[in-house]
Motif scaffolding. Structure first.
Motif, PDB file in Angstrom:
ATOM      1  N   PHE A 167       0.823  -1.215   0.000  1.00  0.00           N
ATOM      2  CA  PHE A 167       0.000   0.000   0.000  1.00  0.00           C
ATOM      3  C   PHE A 167       0.862   1.272   0.000  1.00  0.00           C
ATOM      4  CE2 PHE A 167      -2.118   2.849   3.266  1.00  0.00           C
ATOM      5  CZ  PHE A 167      -2.844   3.559   2.333  1.00  0.00           C
ATOM      6  N   ILE A 168       1.699   1.439   1.012  1.00  0.00           N
ATOM      7  CA  ILE A 168       2.521   2.658   1.075  1.00  0.00           C
ATOM      8  C   ILE A 168       3.631   2.598   0.034  1.00  0.00           C
ATOM      9  CG2 ILE A 168       4.067   4.053   2.527  1.00  0.00           C
ATOM     10  CD1 ILE A 168       2.490   3.115   4.984  1.00  0.00           C
ATOM     11  N   ASP A 170       9.656  -7.676  -3.238  1.00  0.00           N
ATOM     12  CA  ASP A 170       8.400  -7.953  -2.532  1.00  0.00           C
ATOM     13  C   ASP A 170       8.024  -9.425  -2.768  1.00  0.00           C
ATOM     14  OD1 ASP A 170       5.880  -5.765  -1.625  1.00  0.00           O
ATOM     15  OD2 ASP A 170       5.463  -7.912  -1.770  1.00  0.00           O
ATOM     16  N   THR A 181       1.155  -9.787   0.791  1.00  0.00           N
ATOM     17  CA  THR A 181      -0.040  -8.934   0.860  1.00  0.00           C
ATOM     18  C   THR A 181      -0.055  -7.889  -0.254  1.00  0.00           C
ATOM     19  OG1 THR A 181       1.047  -7.457   2.459  1.00  0.00           O
ATOM     20  CG2 THR A 181      -0.404  -9.133   3.372  1.00  0.00           C
ATOM     21  N   GLY A 182       1.052  -7.672  -0.916  1.00  0.00           N
ATOM     22  CA  GLY A 182       1.121  -6.676  -1.991  1.00  0.00           C
ATOM     23  C   GLY A 182       0.548  -7.209  -3.295  1.00  0.00           C
ATOM     24  N   VAL A 188      12.626 -10.694   1.886  1.00  0.00           N
ATOM     25  CA  VAL A 188      13.716 -10.042   2.630  1.00  0.00           C
ATOM     26  C   VAL A 188      14.424 -11.040   3.542  1.00  0.00           C
ATOM     27  CG1 VAL A 188      12.896  -7.652   2.600  1.00  0.00           C
ATOM     28  CG2 VAL A 188      12.025  -9.219   4.335  1.00  0.00           C
ATOM     29  N   LEU A 197      10.184  -1.292   3.886  1.00  0.00           N
ATOM     30  CA  LEU A 197       8.768  -1.312   4.274  1.00  0.00           C
ATOM     31  C   LEU A 197       8.253  -2.735   4.440  1.00  0.00           C
ATOM     32  CD1 LEU A 197       7.306   1.301   1.709  1.00  0.00           C
ATOM     33  CD2 LEU A 197       7.996   1.729   4.050  1.00  0.00           C
ATOM     34  N   TYR A 237       3.589  -7.821  16.932  1.00  0.00           N
ATOM     35  CA  TYR A 237       3.879  -6.908  15.823  1.00  0.00           C
ATOM     36  C   TYR A 237       4.669  -5.710  16.358  1.00  0.00           C
ATOM     37  CZ  TYR A 237       2.880  -3.337  12.240  1.00  0.00           C
ATOM     38  OH  TYR A 237       2.975  -2.347  11.299  1.00  0.00           O
ATOM     39  N   LYS A 283       8.702  -4.522  15.803  1.00  0.00           N
ATOM     40  CA  LYS A 283       9.108  -3.203  15.308  1.00  0.00           C
ATOM     41  C   LYS A 283      10.044  -2.514  16.302  1.00  0.00           C
ATOM     42  CE  LYS A 283       6.895  -2.821  11.341  1.00  0.00           C
ATOM     43  NZ  LYS A 283       7.459  -2.404  10.061  1.00  0.00           N
ATOM     44  N   THR A 300      -2.315   5.056   8.508  1.00  0.00           N
ATOM     45  CA  THR A 300      -2.168   5.609   7.166  1.00  0.00           C
ATOM     46  C   THR A 300      -3.216   4.959   6.279  1.00  0.00           C
ATOM     47  OG1 THR A 300       0.197   5.783   7.583  1.00  0.00           O
ATOM     48  CG2 THR A 300      -0.501   5.947   5.290  1.00  0.00           C
ATOM     49  N   TYR A 314      -7.100  -6.469   5.217  1.00  0.00           N
ATOM     50  CA  TYR A 314      -6.232  -6.344   6.398  1.00  0.00           C
ATOM     51  C   TYR A 314      -6.952  -6.276   7.717  1.00  0.00           C
ATOM     52  CZ  TYR A 314      -2.311  -4.819   3.537  1.00  0.00           C
ATOM     53  OH  TYR A 314      -1.299  -4.740   2.654  1.00  0.00           O
TER      54      TYR A 314
HETATM   55  P1  NAD Z   1       1.440  -3.659   3.020  1.00  0.00           P
HETATM   56  O1  NAD Z   1       1.087  -4.986   3.599  1.00  0.00           O
HETATM   57  O2  NAD Z   1       0.549  -3.126   1.962  1.00  0.00           O
HETATM   58  O3  NAD Z   1       2.942  -3.644   2.528  1.00  0.00           O
HETATM   59  C1  NAD Z   1       3.907  -4.529   3.015  1.00  0.00           C
HETATM   60  C2  NAD Z   1       4.522  -5.197   1.803  1.00  0.00           C
HETATM   61  O4  NAD Z   1       5.566  -6.067   2.267  1.00  0.00           O
HETATM   62  C3  NAD Z   1       3.537  -6.065   1.016  1.00  0.00           C
HETATM   63  O5  NAD Z   1       3.594  -5.721  -0.357  1.00  0.00           O
HETATM   64  C4  NAD Z   1       4.036  -7.492   1.255  1.00  0.00           C
HETATM   65  O6  NAD Z   1       3.774  -8.346   0.151  1.00  0.00           O
HETATM   66  C5  NAD Z   1       5.502  -7.261   1.498  1.00  0.00           C
HETATM   67  N1  NAD Z   1       6.163  -8.314   2.286  1.00  0.00           N
HETATM   68  C6  NAD Z   1       5.711  -8.933   3.407  1.00  0.00           C
HETATM   69  N2  NAD Z   1       6.596  -9.847   3.828  1.00  0.00           N
HETATM   70  C7  NAD Z   1       7.648  -9.796   2.961  1.00  0.00           C
HETATM   71  C8  NAD Z   1       8.873 -10.494   2.854  1.00  0.00           C
HETATM   72  N3  NAD Z   1       9.214 -11.440   3.736  1.00  0.00           N
HETATM   73  N4  NAD Z   1       9.706 -10.172   1.837  1.00  0.00           N
HETATM   74  C9  NAD Z   1       9.362  -9.223   0.916  1.00  0.00           C
HETATM   75  N5  NAD Z   1       8.209  -8.542   0.961  1.00  0.00           N
HETATM   76  C10 NAD Z   1       7.366  -8.823   1.975  1.00  0.00           C
HETATM   77  O7  NAD Z   1       1.483  -2.627   4.265  1.00  0.00           O
HETATM   78  P2  NAD Z   1       1.702  -1.059   4.281  1.00  0.00           P
HETATM   79  O8  NAD Z   1       0.523  -0.490   4.961  1.00  0.00           O
HETATM   80  O9  NAD Z   1       2.109  -0.561   2.952  1.00  0.00           O
HETATM   81  O10 NAD Z   1       2.924  -0.968   5.290  1.00  0.00           O
HETATM   82  C11 NAD Z   1       4.250  -0.680   4.882  1.00  0.00           C
HETATM   83  C12 NAD Z   1       5.114  -0.527   6.129  1.00  0.00           C
HETATM   84  O11 NAD Z   1       4.628   0.544   6.930  1.00  0.00           O
HETATM   85  C13 NAD Z   1       5.142  -1.763   7.012  1.00  0.00           C
HETATM   86  O12 NAD Z   1       6.448  -1.949   7.513  1.00  0.00           O
HETATM   87  C14 NAD Z   1       4.200  -1.404   8.142  1.00  0.00           C
HETATM   88  O13 NAD Z   1       4.548  -2.070   9.330  1.00  0.00           O
HETATM   89  C15 NAD Z   1       4.400   0.092   8.244  1.00  0.00           C
HETATM   90  N6  NAD Z   1       3.237   0.779   8.813  1.00  0.00           N
HETATM   91  C16 NAD Z   1       2.081   0.940   8.095  1.00  0.00           C
HETATM   92  C17 NAD Z   1       1.005   1.599   8.692  1.00  0.00           C
HETATM   93  C18 NAD Z   1      -0.312   1.817   7.973  1.00  0.00           C
HETATM   94  O14 NAD Z   1      -1.228   2.407   8.578  1.00  0.00           O
HETATM   95  N7  NAD Z   1      -0.465   1.408   6.733  1.00  0.00           N
HETATM   96  C19 NAD Z   1       1.109   2.093   9.995  1.00  0.00           C
HETATM   97  C20 NAD Z   1       2.294   1.893  10.676  1.00  0.00           C
HETATM   98  C21 NAD Z   1       3.355   1.259  10.075  1.00  0.00           C
END
Ligand code: NAD
Length: 311
Positions: free
Chosen positions: A11-12, A31, A35-36, A57, A76, A149, A153, A179, A188
């Motif tokens: 997402f981000i 990635d 979840t992406g 990763v 991320l 979780y 972090k 966000t 989610y």
């Molecule tokens: P998201 O789930 O959309 O993005 C995370 C991405 O990481 C996904 O595309 C997923 O496929 C990928 N991923 C997961 N495990 C992986 C692995 N082992 N290897 C490679 N890729 C992997 O979530 P988001 O909302 O975009 O969050 C991005 C970051 O921001 C995360 O670290 C999250 O903890 C942090 N965050 C997000 C929010 C929010 O409100 N969205 C708030 C606080 C922190």
């Protein structure tokens, strides 16, 4: 610059990637698509400036190879979302801790700058709003501990900060608060996508607990802008920054606003916290960021209101 975004199909990450590409940079995305979503047409339009690698990763060799090819890393990738983290606790913990270790080690090895995505969950159940980065009521203290979780972090932050202090890694830690925005999946269990979907489908809007708990919601484009400013400013190195909106609303108020804006016929129903969070049901009553630090350094402040987010 050539950036590596781990989790760049999420997402981000996908929104950040678009902004970097639009700014003339090149992009490598790592990635595992857990979840992406696979990159779509817009990414393909950038030709050689965009490379997508499907992998984890946790694959240290691959991480090393990709980090070496870039100038800076935005980390991320993480197991994100209530459901995933509650149902697959240990797997999520491993991804979130060991994945960050692999990325931080590679960034140190190849001398690349690293921005780590952390979270407001670091403040656990601490509801002393506004939450400041130098609060000592963060994780590690049983008083505020919530779930794995957040613990993962907190370990990530310690790890990256240790690389910075002890080995000179150029690192920046960003604590995202809630966000939201286009592209966030309702799967989610995040509150806005869920309420909006329920409203447009004229189903009851599910509010956990009594709905009086408050949150602040930042538009993803504001989050992206904050990240870009921190990446571009050398003075951010070694720092930890909250990024979030300060516009506070109760979840019940949010449900009502969603109904108004969608013109839905839905009603609101209250569901016990336990149904969503199981034994992690103890939620912080308020979560409001203090963003003075990032504002003073970069001039950043969120530009979009909650209604912008909801629309
Ligand atoms: P998201 O789930 O959309 O993005 C995370 C991405 O990481 C996904 O595309 C997923 O496929 C990928 N991923 C997961 N495990 C992986 C692995 N082992 N290897 C490679 N890729 C992997 O979530 P988001 O909302 O975009 O969050 C991005 C970051 O921001 C995360 O670290 C999250 O903890 C942090 N965050 C997000 C929010 C929010 O409100 N969205 C708030 C606080 C922190």
């Amino acid at each position: 610059m050539r950036y590596l975004i781990t989790g760049g199909a999420g997402f981000i990450g996908s929104r950040l990637g678009e902004a970097l590409l639009a700014g003339g940079h090149s992009l490598l995305v790592l990635d595992d698509l857990s979840t992406g979503s696979p990159p779509g047409a817009p990414a393909a339009a950038y030709g050689e400036r965009y490379t997508f690698v499907r992998g984890s990763v946790l694959d240290r060799g691959l991480v090393d190879e990709l980090v070496e090819q870039c100038d800076a890393v935005v980390h991320l990738a993480a197991a994100v979302g209530v459901r995933l983290v509650v149902e697959r606790t240990l797997r999520s913990l491993a991804t979130n801790v060991l994945g960050t270790e692999a990325v931080a080690r590679a960034a140190h090895r190849f001398g690349r700058r690293l921005l780590l995505a952390s979270t407001s969950e670091i403040y656990g159940k601490n509801a002393d709003v506004p939450l400041r980065e130098d609060s000592d009521r963060i994780l590690g203290s049983p008083e505020v501990a919530r779930w794995s979780y957040s613990e993962a972090k907190a370990v990530d932050e310690s790890l990256v900060n240790a690389y910075h202090r002890e080995h000179g890694l150029e690192s920046v830690v960003v604590r995202f608060f809630n966000t939201v925005g286009p592209g966030q999946s309702p799967a989610y269990g995040m509150v806005i996508p869920r309420l909006v979907r329920q409203a447009v489908e004229d189903r009851p809007l599910t509010v956990y607990g009594n709905g009086l708990q408050t949150r602040c919601f930042m538009h993803v484009d504001d989050a992206v802008e904050g990240v870009l400013r921190l990446l571009e400013d050398e003075r951010s190195i070694g720092g930890t920054f909250n990024l979030g909106s300060s516009e506070e609303i109760s979840v019940l108020g949010l449900g009502r606003r969603v109904i108004e804006l969608t013109g839905s016929n839905s009603e609101i129903t209250f569901v016990p916290h336990e149904e969503a969070y199981g034994k992690h049901s103890e939620e912080p009553l308020r979560r409001v960021p203090d963003t003075t630090r990032v504002r003073k350094l970069t001039g950043w402040r969120p530009r979009r209101s909650l209604d912008d987010v909801l629309r």
